[in-house]
Design an enzyme around this catalytic site. Structure first.
Site, PDB file in Angstrom:
ATOM      1  CD  GLU A  43      -0.702  -5.367   6.177  1.00 57.18           C
ATOM      2  OE1 GLU A  43      -0.699  -5.413   7.418  1.00 57.18           O
ATOM      3  OE2 GLU A  43      -0.610  -4.294   5.557  1.00 57.18           O
TER       4      GLU A  43
ATOM      5  CG  HIS B 222       3.328  -6.292   6.871  1.00 55.34           C
ATOM      6  ND1 HIS B 222       3.539  -5.369   5.873  1.00 55.34           N
ATOM      7  CD2 HIS B 222       2.686  -5.626   7.850  1.00 55.34           C
ATOM      8  CE1 HIS B 222       3.063  -4.206   6.259  1.00 55.34           C
ATOM      9  NE2 HIS B 222       2.532  -4.322   7.455  1.00 55.34           N
TER      10      HIS B 222
ATOM     11  CG  HIS C 115       1.894  -5.274  12.476  1.00 52.83           C
ATOM     12  ND1 HIS C 115       0.629  -5.655  12.066  1.00 52.83           N
ATOM     13  CD2 HIS C 115       2.320  -4.366  11.545  1.00 52.83           C
ATOM     14  CE1 HIS C 115       0.324  -5.039  10.936  1.00 52.83           C
ATOM     15  NE2 HIS C 115       1.315  -4.236  10.601  1.00 52.83           N
TER      16      HIS C 115
HETATM   17  C1  GLA Z   1       0.461  -2.016   8.508  1.00 55.34           C
HETATM   18  C2  GLA Z   1      -0.203  -0.867   9.147  1.00 55.34           C
HETATM   19  C3  GLA Z   1       0.443   0.394   8.712  1.00 55.34           C
HETATM   20  C4  GLA Z   1       1.922   0.372   8.999  1.00 55.34           C
HETATM   21  C5  GLA Z   1       2.543  -0.829   8.380  1.00 55.34           C
HETATM   22  C6  GLA Z   1       3.993  -0.944   8.757  1.00 55.34           C
HETATM   23  O1  GLA Z   1       0.143  -2.096   7.183  1.00 55.34           O
HETATM   24  O2  GLA Z   1      -1.570  -0.815   8.918  1.00 55.34           O
HETATM   25  O3  GLA Z   1      -0.137   1.483   9.368  1.00 55.34           O
HETATM   26  O4  GLA Z   1       2.140   0.337  10.370  1.00 55.34           O
HETATM   27  O5  GLA Z   1       1.849  -1.992   8.762  1.00 55.34           O
HETATM   28  O6  GLA Z   1       4.684   0.239   8.583  1.00 55.34           O
END
Ligand code: GLA
Length: 364
Positions: free
Chosen positions: A330, A194, A123
């Protein structure tokens, strides 16, 4: 001319279907003031968004009886967002999801990005777009525009990259998010939101019924990096082509489910050729009767079942956010695309514009 334009803009804003009001949301630890924006449509749906991380703070939508309820996880004040939390409601970039071994090669140059998820980058790195202050601009049509300029070399990424996100609330109970980006050097871009949804407004999400318009998904290794394969969902717990309760197969003895500690994978959206937005996902919560559709221009969608939530975070109204108390959808390019030449390309070049859109539509 300017005056005429201002008068026109004022008149238009008075007639705009969506009402946009801005307020104070406190300060960051460095003392920078943060704003919060309330978008209200004609039917009473309300979205609040802060320019800290471009985060959706609350989303109030009606249930089958018309009662409004907040369907996203988050915090009542800026402090919650400044403390450690798993990207609640945030805009994610410069590269959403994972980059394997936290490095990639572009135009023959090796770029290293922060390792903040084991050996991988997640991210956007240590201080991704979720932790920066976006420049807000309230638009005459009642939408909120957020801009951020990510500098050349920021979090290891090449090129000054200008990103604009428009949050729009329509009278059809849609939260529409439009993304655009440009750069002055070749770079990689992957942008998403997110938000953590719970259409019941509390409890776990295992009884939510999910449909995903996807025939394949991208299986992962132990670091949740795609192997590169597009695996058919048929005959696996990853088949959501027909509405299925999220909890129905989540504990099955399946290698991919074990690696993800539940669902935490990218599905390949079955796009209808010739259409701009495709219906990628539909979630129905039988008790409240709330239904959310996710429409997108993006090739992939990460479905994540809040497997890493562990009850240590207290959110809005003191609510404890337990494991699997929310789900994320997402919309994105596939994880680790910079290292996967066969995945749809994520390179943005100077003179070109990256554009995408995602709509979270509440059917009632
Ligand atoms: C995304 C990732 C997950 C996790 C979340 C935040 O969805 O794919 O593995 O890291 O973000 O916790």
């Amino acid at each position: 001319m300017d005056k005429m334009w201002a008068a026109f803009a004022l008149m238009a804003s008075m007639h705009a279907a969506t009402k946009l009001v801005s307020g104070d949301f406190g300060k960051t630890r460095e003392g920078t003031p943060v704003r919060i924006y309330t978008l209200t449509n004609k039917r009473g749906m309300v979205a609040t968004i802060t320019n800290y991380g471009g985060r959706v703070v609350s989303l109030k939508v009606p249930d089958k009886k018309g009662a409004m309820g907040d369907v996203v996880l988050g915090f009542d004040s800026i402090d919650g967002y400044l403390n450690e939390n798993p990207y609640f409601g945030a805009l994610i970039g410069r590269y959403a999801n994972r980059i394997g071994h936290a490095q990639f090669t572009l135009d023959g140059v090796l770029y290293k990005v922060p390792k903040n998820d084991g050996d991988n980058s997640l991210h956007g790195g240590t201080r991704g777009f979720d932790k920066v202050i976006w420049t807000p601009h309230t638009r005459y049509d009642g939408s909120l525009e957020l801009t951020y300029i990510s500098k050349d070399g920021e979090e290891g990424y090449p090129g000054n990259c200008k990103v604009t996100v428009i949050y729009r609330l329509t009278d059809a109970n849609e939260l529409k998010i439009e993304y655009s980006a440009s750069t002055d050097k070749d770079t990689v871009v992957n942008l998403t939101n997110h938000s953590y949804f719970n259409l019941k407004g509390g409890g776990d999400i295992l009884g939510h019924l999910l449909t995903l318009a996807a025939d394949t998904f991208t299986p992962v290794d132990s670091g949740l990096i795609p192997t590169g394969e597009l695996k058919p969902v048929a005959g696996t717990p990853f088949d959501f082509r027909k509405a299925t309760a999220i909890g129905a197969r989540i504990e099955q003895n399946d290698e991919q489910l074990k690696l993800g500690k539940g669902y935490d994978h990218n599905w390949v959206v079955s796009r209808r050729p010739g259409t701009e937005l495709s219906l990628a996902a539909r979630v129905e919560e039988p008790k409240s009767g709330r239904v959310m559709e996710v429409w997108t221009t993006q090739p992939g969608i990460q479905f994540y079942t809040g497997n890493f939530l562990d009850g240590t975070i207290k959110g809005k109204g003191g609510k404890v956010y337990a494991r699997r108390s929310a789900l994320c959808l997402e919309t994105q390019h596939f994880p680790d695309s910079p290292n996967k030449p066969k995945f749809p390309p994520v390179v943005l070049k100077p003179g070109r514009e990256f554009k995408s859109a995602t709509v979270y539509k509440f059917v009632r």
